[in-house]
Design an enzyme around this catalytic site. Sequence first.
Site, PDB file in Angstrom:
ATOM      1  N   THR A  69     -39.870  26.870  -9.079  1.00  0.00           N
ATOM      2  CA  THR A  69     -40.055  25.531  -8.512  1.00  0.00           C
ATOM      3  C   THR A  69     -40.415  24.660  -9.711  1.00  0.00           C
ATOM      4  O   THR A  69     -41.056  25.155 -10.652  1.00  0.00           O
ATOM      5  CB  THR A  69     -41.187  25.465  -7.460  1.00  0.00           C
ATOM      6  OG1 THR A  69     -42.419  25.786  -8.117  1.00  0.00           O
ATOM      7  CG2 THR A  69     -40.980  26.419  -6.301  1.00  0.00           C
ATOM      8  N   HIS A  70     -39.990  23.428  -9.720  1.00  0.00           N
ATOM      9  CA  HIS A  70     -40.181  22.521 -10.867  1.00  0.00           C
ATOM     10  C   HIS A  70     -39.616  23.119 -12.154  1.00  0.00           C
ATOM     11  O   HIS A  70     -40.138  22.859 -13.244  1.00  0.00           O
ATOM     12  CB  HIS A  70     -41.665  22.192 -11.089  1.00  0.00           C
ATOM     13  CG  HIS A  70     -42.383  21.756  -9.857  1.00  0.00           C
ATOM     14  ND1 HIS A  70     -42.516  20.433  -9.496  1.00  0.00           N
ATOM     15  CD2 HIS A  70     -42.983  22.475  -8.874  1.00  0.00           C
ATOM     16  CE1 HIS A  70     -43.183  20.351  -8.352  1.00  0.00           C
ATOM     17  NE2 HIS A  70     -43.474  21.586  -7.945  1.00  0.00           N
ATOM     18  N   GLU A 112     -19.683  21.976 -15.467  1.00  0.00           N
ATOM     19  CA  GLU A 112     -20.041  20.581 -15.777  1.00  0.00           C
ATOM     20  C   GLU A 112     -19.201  19.596 -14.958  1.00  0.00           C
ATOM     21  O   GLU A 112     -19.696  18.569 -14.501  1.00  0.00           O
ATOM     22  CB  GLU A 112     -19.874  20.322 -17.275  1.00  0.00           C
ATOM     23  CG  GLU A 112     -20.920  21.066 -18.099  1.00  0.00           C
ATOM     24  CD  GLU A 112     -20.572  21.118 -19.572  1.00  0.00           C
ATOM     25  OE1 GLU A 112     -19.773  20.299 -20.041  1.00  0.00           O
ATOM     26  OE2 GLU A 112     -21.102  22.011 -20.264  1.00  0.00           O
ATOM     27  N   SER A 151       0.824  -1.219   0.000  1.00  0.00           N
ATOM     28  CA  SER A 151       0.000   0.000   0.000  1.00  0.00           C
ATOM     29  C   SER A 151       0.860   1.272   0.000  1.00  0.00           C
ATOM     30  O   SER A 151       0.343   2.375  -0.030  1.00  0.00           O
ATOM     31  CB  SER A 151      -0.928   0.022   1.220  1.00  0.00           C
ATOM     32  OG  SER A 151      -0.160  -0.051   2.413  1.00  0.00           O
ATOM     33  N   LYS A 154     -17.384  27.872 -30.137  1.00  0.00           N
ATOM     34  CA  LYS A 154     -17.874  27.398 -28.843  1.00  0.00           C
ATOM     35  C   LYS A 154     -17.095  27.947 -27.651  1.00  0.00           C
ATOM     36  O   LYS A 154     -15.880  28.043 -27.668  1.00  0.00           O
ATOM     37  CB  LYS A 154     -17.814  25.858 -28.776  1.00  0.00           C
ATOM     38  CG  LYS A 154     -18.845  25.124 -29.594  1.00  0.00           C
ATOM     39  CD  LYS A 154     -20.288  25.457 -29.239  1.00  0.00           C
ATOM     40  CE  LYS A 154     -20.739  24.893 -27.920  1.00  0.00           C
ATOM     41  NZ  LYS A 154     -21.044  23.473 -27.974  1.00  0.00           N
ATOM     42  N   ASN A 186     -17.503  26.900 -23.719  1.00  0.00           N
ATOM     43  CA  ASN A 186     -18.273  25.939 -22.917  1.00  0.00           C
ATOM     44  C   ASN A 186     -18.050  26.104 -21.414  1.00  0.00           C
ATOM     45  O   ASN A 186     -16.963  26.461 -20.983  1.00  0.00           O
ATOM     46  CB  ASN A 186     -17.896  24.510 -23.325  1.00  0.00           C
ATOM     47  CG  ASN A 186     -18.302  24.184 -24.750  1.00  0.00           C
ATOM     48  OD1 ASN A 186     -19.319  24.690 -25.235  1.00  0.00           O
ATOM     49  ND2 ASN A 186     -17.511  23.386 -25.432  1.00  0.00           N
ATOM     50  N   TYR A 246      -9.126  -5.917  13.543  1.00  0.00           N
ATOM     51  CA  TYR A 246      -8.526  -5.533  12.272  1.00  0.00           C
ATOM     52  C   TYR A 246      -8.589  -6.673  11.261  1.00  0.00           C
ATOM     53  O   TYR A 246      -8.362  -7.841  11.594  1.00  0.00           O
ATOM     54  CB  TYR A 246      -7.055  -5.109  12.466  1.00  0.00           C
ATOM     55  CG  TYR A 246      -6.416  -4.673  11.157  1.00  0.00           C
ATOM     56  CD1 TYR A 246      -6.564  -3.373  10.694  1.00  0.00           C
ATOM     57  CD2 TYR A 246      -5.711  -5.582  10.365  1.00  0.00           C
ATOM     58  CE1 TYR A 246      -6.011  -2.982   9.472  1.00  0.00           C
ATOM     59  CE2 TYR A 246      -5.155  -5.200   9.148  1.00  0.00           C
ATOM     60  CZ  TYR A 246      -5.311  -3.898   8.704  1.00  0.00           C
ATOM     61  OH  TYR A 246      -4.773  -3.513   7.505  1.00  0.00           O
ATOM     62  N   LYS A 273      -8.253   3.968   2.530  1.00  0.00           N
ATOM     63  CA  LYS A 273      -7.518   5.227   2.326  1.00  0.00           C
ATOM     64  C   LYS A 273      -7.668   5.851   0.951  1.00  0.00           C
ATOM     65  O   LYS A 273      -7.838   7.070   0.830  1.00  0.00           O
ATOM     66  CB  LYS A 273      -6.043   5.008   2.627  1.00  0.00           C
ATOM     67  CG  LYS A 273      -5.762   4.875   4.106  1.00  0.00           C
ATOM     68  CD  LYS A 273      -4.341   4.452   4.340  1.00  0.00           C
ATOM     69  CE  LYS A 273      -4.249   3.477   5.486  1.00  0.00           C
ATOM     70  NZ  LYS A 273      -4.974   2.201   5.293  1.00  0.00           N
ATOM     71  N   ASN A 282      -1.897  -1.773  13.623  1.00  0.00           N
ATOM     72  CA  ASN A 282      -3.358  -1.607  13.632  1.00  0.00           C
ATOM     73  C   ASN A 282      -3.792  -0.331  14.335  1.00  0.00           C
ATOM     74  O   ASN A 282      -4.715   0.353  13.876  1.00  0.00           O
ATOM     75  CB  ASN A 282      -4.014  -2.812  14.321  1.00  0.00           C
ATOM     76  CG  ASN A 282      -3.754  -4.105  13.569  1.00  0.00           C
ATOM     77  OD1 ASN A 282      -3.164  -4.080  12.492  1.00  0.00           O
ATOM     78  ND2 ASN A 282      -4.175  -5.227  14.133  1.00  0.00           N
ATOM     79  N   GLN A 318      -7.468  -1.874   4.761  1.00  0.00           N
ATOM     80  CA  GLN A 318      -6.474  -1.102   4.011  1.00  0.00           C
ATOM     81  C   GLN A 318      -7.125  -0.365   2.835  1.00  0.00           C
ATOM     82  O   GLN A 318      -6.563   0.584   2.302  1.00  0.00           O
ATOM     83  CB  GLN A 318      -5.373  -2.052   3.511  1.00  0.00           C
ATOM     84  CG  GLN A 318      -4.250  -1.350   2.789  1.00  0.00           C
ATOM     85  CD  GLN A 318      -3.057  -2.268   2.607  1.00  0.00           C
ATOM     86  OE1 GLN A 318      -2.352  -2.583   3.554  1.00  0.00           O
ATOM     87  NE2 GLN A 318      -2.831  -2.742   1.394  1.00  0.00           N
TER      88      GLN A 318
HETATM   89  N1  ARG Z   1      -1.146  -0.998   5.616  1.00  0.00           N
HETATM   90  C1  ARG Z   1      -2.036  -1.485   6.611  1.00  0.00           C
HETATM   91  C2  ARG Z   1      -3.413  -0.760   6.454  1.00  0.00           C
HETATM   92  O1  ARG Z   1      -3.446   0.244   5.891  1.00  0.00           O
HETATM   93  C3  ARG Z   1      -1.482  -1.227   7.962  1.00  0.00           C
HETATM   94  C4  ARG Z   1      -2.019  -2.124   9.021  1.00  0.00           C
HETATM   95  C5  ARG Z   1      -1.524  -3.528   8.781  1.00  0.00           C
HETATM   96  N2  ARG Z   1      -1.926  -4.397   9.843  1.00  0.00           N
HETATM   97  C6  ARG Z   1      -1.824  -5.709   9.732  1.00  0.00           C
HETATM   98  N3  ARG Z   1      -2.233  -6.400  10.755  1.00  0.00           N
HETATM   99  N4  ARG Z   1      -1.421  -6.290   8.623  1.00  0.00           N
HETATM  100  O2  ARG Z   1      -4.407  -1.238   6.907  1.00  0.00           O
END
Ligand code: ARG
Length: 475
Positions: A154-155, A289, A22, A282, A284, A316, A324, A109, A321
Site C-alpha cells: 500500500t502506498h 507503457e 462525414s 535496451k 523496453n 437533432y 462517432k 436522424n 455528428q
Molecule cells: N451524418 C449525420 C450525423 O451523423 C446524419 C444525420 C443528418 N441529419 C440531418 N438532419 N442533417 O449526424
Amino acid sequence: MSLWGGRFATGPNESVAKLSRSVHFDWRLAPYDIRVNIAHVAGLQRAGVIKKDDAEQITTALHELAQEVASGSFSFIESDEDVHSAIERGLVSKLGELGGALRAGRSRNDLVVTDFKLYLIDHLLEVADETLELAKTLDEAAKNQMGLVAPGFTHLQHAQPILFSHELAKHSHALLRDVDRMRDWLTRNSVSPLGSGALAGSSLVPNPEIIAAELAFQGVTRNSIDAVSDRDFVAEVLFIFAMLGVHLSRIGEEFTIWNTQEFGWVTLDDSFSTGSSIMPQKKNPDIAELARGKAGRFIGNLTSLLVTLKGLPFAYNRDLQEDKEPVFDSIEELLVLLPAVRGMIATATFNSTAISKGVLDGHALATEVADFLVSGGVPFAQAHEISGKAVALAESKGLEVHELSDDEFAEIDARLTAALRAVLSAQAALDSRTSINGTSSKSVTTQLEQLEVKIRGYSSWIASERKRFSGMMGA
Ligand code: ARG
C-alpha cells in the site's frame, strides 16, 4: 449524392460541403445502414407505402449492395455527404428513381442512431470478447503462480505478505466488471429509435416494433424527440471504454515497475518488448507503457462527447455528428491494445526468487503481532500501539520486527509470549487470511475457480448475443 436541395438556388459552398461531410468516417456504418434499409423496406411494404414488386426489387438491390460494400467494389466518393447518402446513391444507380423510395417514413436522424447502435452492439461484443480473453490469461497466470508469496503494497510500501496469484487475479476482477458493464449497456440500449422520423414520429410506418425485432433490438424507444437526440448510449459506452483503458493503464504501470532492474519481478518475452535506436542493450516495456499511455486518449474521447452534449438543445442538431469518431477511435485502439497486452502477459516469465525475496522487509508482520494480541483479548487500538513499539525497537536495532527475540517481545509487553513465534512467518500470515476475499491458499484457490466459472458465463453470454445478432450481421 445530395439528399436535399429542392428549396436551394445553389449547391453548398465547397467549404460547407467539406465541413459537413462525414462519409470518410461514418462509412464504417455502411453494412448496418443497408441492413436497416432492408428492414425498413419490409415495413413500408407492410404499411402499403411501397408495392410488393418494388419492395422486392429494392431488397434484392440492397443485398447486392451489401456484397459490393463487403468486397470493396462499392464505396463512397468525393461528392457523398455521409454513409446514408452514399448508400442511396448506390441504390439509385441500380434502380433509378425507385432507389429513393425508401426514404419515406424516416429521417437520417432516426436512421443514424439505429445504424450506430447496431455498429456498437456488434463491436462491443468484440471488445467484450478481447477483454474476457485478457481476464482469462491473467486467471491462468494466477493459477500457474499458485503458492508463490510476494510482498503486498500500500502506498508502494511493503504492507503485508500476499499470494502473487492474488495480485495477478485482481486485474481479472476489474476486467470482468468492464465486461459486466458491457452486458448491462446492451440490455439498456438495445432499443430501436426507428419510427421517430426527424423528431415527431412517423405517419407512414405504423409498426416500428416489427422492424425493431427484425433488427434484433429488444424494444422501441418511447419518445421520438428524445430518441433522435439521445446520445447517452454513446457516453455510456465511452465511459466503459475509458474505464477499461484505466484498468489497462494500471496493468501497464505494474508491469513497467515489475520489469525494472530494481524489481526484476518479470522478464518480458523478446517478441513483446522493443529496443532502443541508440542504446543497443535496451529492452523496453513499450507495450506496458502504451497500455498506460492510451488511457489518456480513451478518457479524452469520453470527455469530448460529454462536452458536445452539454447544453445541446433538443432534438437533432448537427453537433451530434461529432459523436462517432471518438467511438471508432476507442474501439479500434482497444482492439489493437487488448491482444498486445494479453500476449505480453501470456509470454512473460515471473521471477519467483525476486518476487518472494523481500517479502518480510518493512516489518511486514507487524499486523500479525497486533492480531496475536487481539486474539488474546487485547483491544485492537492497544494492540496496534504495542506492535508499533515492537517495530520501533526493531528499527532501532536494525532488525525486522519478526527478528526480535522472545525476551525482547516480552519486555515490550508480557502478553507477547513465546506463542507469538508461531504466527510470525509469511506462511502463517497468509494461512490466517481465510476470508472469502482473503489471500490464504484456500481462499485464493476458491476465488480462481469462481473466476473461471464467471469467465465461462460471460463467454456464453457473448456467444448467445452474437447468435442473436448474427442474422443482422450476416445480411
Ligand atoms: N451524418 C449525420 C450525423 O451523423 C446524419 C444525420 C443528418 N441529419 C440531418 N438532419 N442533417 O449526424
